[in-house]
Design a protein around this motif. Sequence first.
Motif, short mmCIF file in Angstrom:
data_model
loop_
_atom_site.label_atom_id
_atom_site.label_comp_id
_atom_site.label_asym_id
_atom_site.label_seq_id
_atom_site.Cartn_x
_atom_site.Cartn_y
_atom_site.Cartn_z
N SER A 25 0.96 -1.31 0.03
CA SER A 25 -0.10 -0.10 0.16
C SER A 25 0.81 1.35 0.01
O SER A 25 0.20 2.44 -0.48
CB SER A 25 -0.95 0.23 1.43
N SER A 47 -8.68 -0.74 -9.79
CA SER A 47 -9.18 -1.47 -8.84
C SER A 47 -8.08 -1.85 -7.90
O SER A 47 -8.44 -1.90 -6.76
CB SER A 47 -10.19 -2.68 -9.30
N THR A 48 -7.05 -2.45 -8.28
CA THR A 48 -6.06 -2.83 -7.55
C THR A 48 -5.35 -1.56 -6.74
O THR A 48 -5.30 -1.62 -5.43
CB THR A 48 -5.01 -3.75 -7.95
N LYS A 84 -6.91 1.40 -5.95
CA LYS A 84 -8.12 1.50 -4.89
C LYS A 84 -7.99 0.56 -3.67
O LYS A 84 -8.16 1.23 -2.66
CB LYS A 84 -9.50 1.55 -5.56
N ARG A 85 -7.87 -0.48 -4.15
CA ARG A 85 -7.89 -1.55 -2.87
C ARG A 85 -6.78 -1.34 -2.06
O ARG A 85 -6.92 -1.31 -0.79
CB ARG A 85 -8.30 -3.04 -3.72
N ARG A 86 -5.55 -1.37 -2.41
CA ARG A 86 -4.33 -1.07 -1.70
C ARG A 86 -4.54 0.20 -1.06
O ARG A 86 -3.87 0.38 0.17
CB ARG A 86 -3.17 -1.31 -2.70
N TYR A 111 -7.27 1.81 0.14
CA TYR A 111 -8.22 1.81 1.14
C TYR A 111 -7.76 0.60 2.09
O TYR A 111 -8.03 0.88 3.45
CB TYR A 111 -9.49 1.51 0.69
N GLU A 112 -6.90 -0.34 1.74
CA GLU A 112 -6.47 -1.10 2.77
C GLU A 112 -5.45 -0.54 3.59
O GLU A 112 -5.24 -0.78 4.80
CB GLU A 112 -5.94 -2.44 2.05
#
Length: 162
Positions: free
Chosen positions: A116, A142-143, A145-147, A149-150
């Motif tokens: 991240s 999308s990866t 965004k995911r990283r 927010y994680e």
Amino acid sequence: MKQTEFIRRLTDVMESHKQRLFRYACYRTGSVAEAQDILQDLYLRLLERHHEVEKVANLPAYIFRSLANACSSRTIAPHYVDLSSSEVALLDSDAENFEEEVERIRTLVAAMPEESREVIRLKIYAGLTFDEVAETLGFSSSTAKRRYYEGLESLRKKYNLL
């Protein structure tokens, strides 16, 4: 592409992203002077390698990735930012708290999961969109965004922030 055309293209891209590149380099190094040096060196290196770089499809993404590598490869001693410097105004932050903010952010980012960190640096420091971050780092939006927010979620849980 002729070298003069490439120089114009590179200059246009660097100029249009000037503030974001500078802010990103400042937060990565903690120093206005170091950020300026790195950006100048990067520009010159890209010019020297114009035969390779002119083939790059997404030049802004390539420049941000190259800047990240340049910032990471420098051994950076603790620096104190000259708060009277006019360049600090480009940072869009409170100049009086810049040094403290840089240290606080570095500490928080260091506590994030490795995958991240660079997403958050590019999103927050450089102000890139998720699509730009994804293209810079070579994975999907999308990866990214995911990283992102994680990483924020891990900070929130660890420090009860956000």
